[in-house]
Design a protein around this motif. Structure first.
Motif, short mmCIF file in Angstrom:
data_model
loop_
_atom_site.label_atom_id
_atom_site.label_comp_id
_atom_site.label_asym_id
_atom_site.label_seq_id
_atom_site.Cartn_x
_atom_site.Cartn_y
_atom_site.Cartn_z
N MET A 24 5.85 14.93 10.11
CA MET A 24 6.72 15.53 11.12
C MET A 24 6.24 16.92 11.53
N SER A 25 5.66 17.64 10.59
CA SER A 25 5.23 18.99 10.89
C SER A 25 3.89 19.04 11.61
N SER A 204 9.59 6.33 13.08
CA SER A 204 8.27 6.94 13.21
C SER A 204 7.38 6.37 12.13
N ALA A 205 6.08 6.49 12.31
CA ALA A 205 5.13 5.89 11.38
C ALA A 205 4.12 6.95 10.95
N PRO A 206 4.21 7.45 9.71
CA PRO A 206 3.16 8.32 9.20
C PRO A 206 1.82 7.60 9.23
N THR A 207 0.75 8.34 9.35
CA THR A 207 -0.59 7.77 9.38
C THR A 207 -1.19 7.74 7.97
N ALA A 252 7.76 -2.95 7.93
CA ALA A 252 8.89 -2.04 7.95
C ALA A 252 8.82 -1.02 6.82
N SER A 253 8.13 -1.35 5.72
CA SER A 253 8.03 -0.45 4.58
C SER A 253 7.24 0.81 4.90
N ALA A 254 6.45 0.78 5.97
CA ALA A 254 5.60 1.91 6.33
C ALA A 254 6.26 2.88 7.28
N TYR A 255 7.48 2.58 7.70
CA TYR A 255 8.16 3.42 8.68
C TYR A 255 9.09 4.43 8.03
N VAL A 256 9.40 5.45 8.81
CA VAL A 256 10.50 6.37 8.51
C VAL A 256 11.56 6.10 9.57
N ARG A 257 12.72 5.66 9.13
CA ARG A 257 13.83 5.36 10.05
C ARG A 257 14.84 6.51 10.01
N ASN A 258 15.45 6.80 11.13
CA ASN A 258 16.28 7.99 11.26
C ASN A 258 17.70 7.64 11.69
#
Length: 369
Positions: A24-25, A204-207, A252-258
């Motif tokens: 996110m940063s 969102s999806a971290p790389t 879905a395990s690789a996502y960040v859900r908000n």
């Protein structure tokens, strides 16, 4: 500084929260397995966290507070953990080592001031970090518990963060990193809740580069939920055997859900109960959580157990024999966690780095096939 990140679950959640915070940063510099890591510029993401870890790490019951550490730095953003900090014996904590190996600034959350005190501490932390938001990160998703899931294990700490942030009246959002990776709410159930609360586009999806920033910590830490989240971000798919159960890794395990703070509180009966009762101590909060869920996390850790004995199991002679022993206990799965692998070999978690080297795996989980 800007956003304040809170690792809501304690334990190994600072690792998954660090991955989320770095993503996110957008401050990540290139880092590979076992390589250098860090963030650009003088500021690091601030991650506030409890020190509440499994008994094999900390044999004392309940979370640790400021009084349980030496070497903390008293800074405007709170009590900062450094590699020089130490838990006061007989307590134990992985946080000082995480402070060395994660590219974030770790700040200790102390729940012993009661809910009002925790809320005041979070408010001061948010003010010190600047004009950004408070981002509550839960690895796995049990922060959205209804309190009646058969696989629920640890509802209290996440609920305390939700209630304290509500009481503090901070601008906060809730982020579920790696839905289902903690094994406390089945992934399909959790995804249905998230779709209802947040919508399928609120993700969102971290790389892989973001996950690689945590490699140094994942190389030795016994965390399973954060390891599964990192593995999913790195592209691992299949079923992973943890110490508790087998957990599927999906896209879905690789996502960040908000979702919003208010929506999360509305889902969580323990958080609502804490806001109604305003407990003055951790024990009062744990008693309330037990009344609502049947799970008393502190009483569970206070039950007398046989003291751990040093392992007498010989270290495996070769990787093939080690994998055969691990596979025999893992069942029909594609991967296992490092914590499961060491336990299957009769070794303590502190030998995770040696087992990883033996197996020739530098990723967060170990492939069996």
């Amino acid at each position: 500084m800007s956003d304040l990140f809170i690792a809501a679950g304690g334990g190994g959640d600072p690792i998954g929260t660090a991955i989320t915070a770095i993503a996110m940063s957008a401050r990540l510099t290139t880092a590979g397995p076992g390589g250098a890591h860090g963030t650009a510029g003088p500021d690091l993401p601030v991650v506030a966290t409890y020190s509440w870890e499994r008994p094999e790490v900390d044999p004392t019951p309940g979370p640790l507070g400021v009084r349980d550490f030496t070497g903390l730095l008293d800074r405007p953003e709170g009590h900062v953990l450094t590699p020089a900090a130490r838990a006061v014996a007989p307590a134990g904590s992985t946080l000082p080592r995480l402070a060395a190996d994660l590219p974030v600034r770790l700040v200790l959350l102390d729940p012993y001031e009661g809910l009002a005190g925790l809320a005041a501490r979070i408010r001061r932390l948010a003010e010190a970090c600047g004009p950004g938001r408070v981002r509550i990160v839960d690895v796995g998703g049990d922060i959205l518990t209804h309190g009646d899931e058969d696989t629920l294990c640890s509802p209290l700490v996440d609920a305390l963060v939700l209630a304290a942030c509500t009481l503090a009246d901070v601008d906060a959002t809730v982020h579920i990193a790696g839905p289902g990776t903690d094994g406390e709410i089945p992934q399909d159930v959790l995804l249905d809740r998230l779709d209802r609360l947040a919508g399928t586009d609120d993700r969102s999806a971290p790389t892989p580069g973001h996950a690689q920033a945590a490699y140094r910590a994942l190389a030795w830490h016994p965390s399973e939920a954060s390891a599964l989240f990192a593995a999913a971000v790195l592209g691992v798919r299949g079923t992973v055997r943890t110490v508790g159960r087998a957990i599927p890794l999906t896209d879905a395990s690789a996502y960040v859900r908000n979702t919003g703070l208010e929506a999360a509180v509305a889902e969580n009966p323990v958080a609502r109960g804490l806001l109604e009762s305003r407990p003055r101590t951790v024990d009062e909060a744990a008693d309330l959580s037990a009344q609502l869920t049947g799970i008393h996390e502190i009483a569970r850790e206070r039950r007398p157990t046989a003291p751990p004995t040093p392992s007498t199991a010989p270290f495996p002679a070769d990787a093939h024999r080690a994998r055969e022993r691990i596979r025999a206990q893992a069942g029909d799965v594609s991967h296992v966690t490092s914590r499961f692998a060491t336990r299957a070999l009769g070794l303590p978690w502190q030998r995770i780095p040696e087992v990883r080297t033996l197996l020739g795996d530098d990723g967060p989980v170990h492939a069996l096939h």
